[in-house]
Design a protein around this motif. Structure first.
Motif, short mmCIF file in Angstrom:
data_model
loop_
_atom_site.label_atom_id
_atom_site.label_comp_id
_atom_site.label_asym_id
_atom_site.label_seq_id
_atom_site.Cartn_x
_atom_site.Cartn_y
_atom_site.Cartn_z
N VAL A 9 -12.07 -9.02 -63.69
CA VAL A 9 -11.92 -8.26 -62.59
C VAL A 9 -13.12 -7.21 -61.54
O VAL A 9 -12.52 -6.58 -60.61
N LYS A 10 -13.80 -7.18 -62.33
CA LYS A 10 -15.71 -7.05 -61.02
C LYS A 10 -15.52 -7.45 -59.88
O LYS A 10 -16.06 -6.77 -59.23
N TYR A 11 -15.70 -8.97 -60.12
CA TYR A 11 -15.52 -9.79 -58.94
C TYR A 11 -14.39 -9.17 -57.56
O TYR A 11 -14.51 -9.20 -56.73
N VAL A 12 -13.23 -9.40 -58.55
CA VAL A 12 -12.23 -9.51 -57.87
C VAL A 12 -12.09 -7.96 -56.76
O VAL A 12 -11.62 -8.30 -56.39
N LEU A 13 -12.22 -7.06 -57.22
CA LEU A 13 -12.48 -5.68 -57.33
C LEU A 13 -13.42 -5.59 -56.09
O LEU A 13 -12.87 -5.42 -55.14
N PHE A 14 -14.23 -6.30 -55.80
CA PHE A 14 -15.68 -6.56 -55.32
C PHE A 14 -15.04 -7.46 -53.65
O PHE A 14 -15.05 -7.08 -52.72
N GLY A 206 -0.72 -2.68 -44.82
CA GLY A 206 -1.23 -3.90 -45.12
C GLY A 206 -2.83 -3.52 -46.24
O GLY A 206 -2.81 -3.73 -47.30
N ILE A 207 -3.12 -2.10 -45.15
CA ILE A 207 -4.02 -1.71 -46.09
C ILE A 207 -3.43 -0.71 -47.52
O ILE A 207 -4.09 -0.63 -48.18
N ILE A 208 -2.96 -0.24 -47.42
CA ILE A 208 -1.62 0.34 -48.25
C ILE A 208 -1.65 -0.89 -49.68
O ILE A 208 -1.57 -0.68 -50.76
N VAL A 209 -1.32 -1.85 -49.62
CA VAL A 209 -1.22 -2.94 -50.16
C VAL A 209 -2.63 -2.81 -51.05
O VAL A 209 -2.19 -2.79 -52.21
N ILE A 210 -3.11 -2.98 -50.15
CA ILE A 210 -4.64 -3.74 -50.79
C ILE A 210 -5.90 -2.09 -51.81
O ILE A 210 -5.71 -2.22 -53.12
N GLN A 211 -4.58 -1.42 -51.15
CA GLN A 211 -4.96 0.09 -51.48
C GLN A 211 -5.29 0.45 -52.85
O GLN A 211 -5.65 0.63 -53.79
N VAL A 212 -3.50 0.01 -53.35
CA VAL A 212 -2.84 0.08 -54.16
C VAL A 212 -3.26 -1.26 -55.72
O VAL A 212 -4.05 -0.56 -56.86
N MET A 213 -3.60 -2.11 -54.82
CA MET A 213 -4.80 -2.77 -55.69
C MET A 213 -6.07 -2.96 -56.15
O MET A 213 -6.73 -2.97 -57.48
N ASN A 214 -6.75 -2.13 -55.20
CA ASN A 214 -8.08 -1.89 -55.47
C ASN A 214 -8.01 -0.38 -57.10
O ASN A 214 -8.77 -0.86 -57.42
N MET A 215 -7.12 -0.06 -56.34
CA MET A 215 -6.88 1.63 -57.30
C MET A 215 -6.93 0.83 -58.89
O MET A 215 -7.48 1.01 -59.79
N ILE A 216 -5.67 -0.42 -58.83
CA ILE A 216 -5.62 -0.37 -60.06
C ILE A 216 -7.00 -1.33 -60.70
O ILE A 216 -6.90 -1.32 -62.11
N PHE A 217 -7.38 -2.61 -59.95
CA PHE A 217 -8.35 -2.77 -60.74
C PHE A 217 -9.58 -2.07 -60.54
O PHE A 217 -10.69 -2.32 -61.44
N ALA A 218 -9.95 -0.93 -60.53
CA ALA A 218 -11.35 -0.39 -60.27
C ALA A 218 -10.34 1.09 -61.64
O ALA A 218 -11.21 1.26 -62.49
N CYS A 219 -8.95 1.02 -62.00
CA CYS A 219 -9.29 2.30 -63.38
C CYS A 219 -9.29 0.98 -64.44
O CYS A 219 -9.30 1.31 -65.43
N CYS A 220 -9.71 -0.39 -64.38
CA CYS A 220 -8.67 -1.49 -65.06
C CYS A 220 -10.44 -1.39 -65.94
O CYS A 220 -10.73 -1.28 -66.53
N LEU A 221 -11.72 -1.66 -64.60
CA LEU A 221 -12.71 -1.78 -64.74
C LEU A 221 -13.09 -0.86 -65.19
O LEU A 221 -14.33 -0.63 -65.92
#
Length: 232
Positions: A9-14, A206-221
């Motif tokens: 998750v850490k590297y996917v977030l990066f 596209g940015i909104i979709v990536i933002q949501v994914m980033n928020m999910i990964f950031a929360c998990c990490l």
């Protein structure tokens, strides 16, 4: 196993942060390009502020490029504070984007009416205000159009059709009965602006979709990092 997933998750977030950095630069570039392309038409934008959308995307693009720092550093250094800051800022930007998009959709019809009214009003200033004269000459020459709805608009105002309406423009071309553009500038400008905003809007989605994914990964990490700053 849990730590292995957290590292993933850490590297996917990066990686997602790098993508959002690139998209932020694209959004910034599109917003600037819109201002440069339609800079001569700002006199027509006063009534409805189409260019505010481009300005909004410039601001959002700058913020996205800036906050990538928190996301990348928070992920690599496994810093909960930076991850939380990253999440909060992304959430605020996401809310602003959704509200802005909803308002733009809701008032789209009124914006078009405002554009039409602004063009009608500025036509009255042709040969009265040099600024308005230059703007109308620029839009008619560049977009190959004449008047707000068509060339008859000039006659309705008691004005002579400008030479910038001629398909083969030169001084006195109207008096020489040269062919003039038949299409009005309102429809041409509206369609041209619509295409530009469609591209910007597509990148924005596209940015909104990536933002949501980033928020999910950031929360998990964030939840995977213990109080000592290490992955649990």
């Amino acid at each position: 196993m849990v730590e292995g997933c957290a590292v993933c998750v850490k590297y996917v977030l990066f990686l997602f942060n790098l993508v959002i950095f690139i998209l932020g630069l694209v959004l910034l570039g599109l917003g600037i390009a819109a201002h440069v392309s339609y800079g001569d038409y700002t006199n027509f934008a006063d009534g409805y502020n189409y260019l505010n959308a481009a300005t909004l995307f410039i601001v959002v693009g700058v913020f996205l490029v800036f906050i990538v720092f928190f996301g990348c550093c928070g992920a690599i250094k496994e810093n909960r504070c930076m991850l939380l800051t990253f999440f909060i800022i992304l959430f605020i930007i996401l809310v602003c984007e959704i509200v802005g998009g909803a308002l733009a959709y809701k008032y789209n019809g009124e914006l078009n009416t405002g554009l039409h009214d602004a063009m009608d009003e500025t036509m009255k200033e042709y040969n009265v205000s040099q600024d308005m004269t230059n703007s109308w000459d620029a839009i008619q020459h560049e977009l190959k159009c004449c008047g707000t709805d068509d060339s008859r608009d000039w006659g309705k105002l008691g004005k002579v059709i400008p030479d910038s309406c001629c398909e083969d423009e030169y001084i006195g071309c109207v008096k020489q009965n040269e062919a003039i553009f038949k299409q009005g500038c309102f429809e041409v400008l509206k369609a041209d602006l619509g295409k530009s905003l469609l591209v910007i809007g597509g990148v924005g989605i596209g940015i909104i979709v990536i933002q949501v994914m980033n928020m999910i990964f950031a929360c998990c990490l964030y939840r995977s990092i213990n109080d000592e700053g290490r992955l649990a």
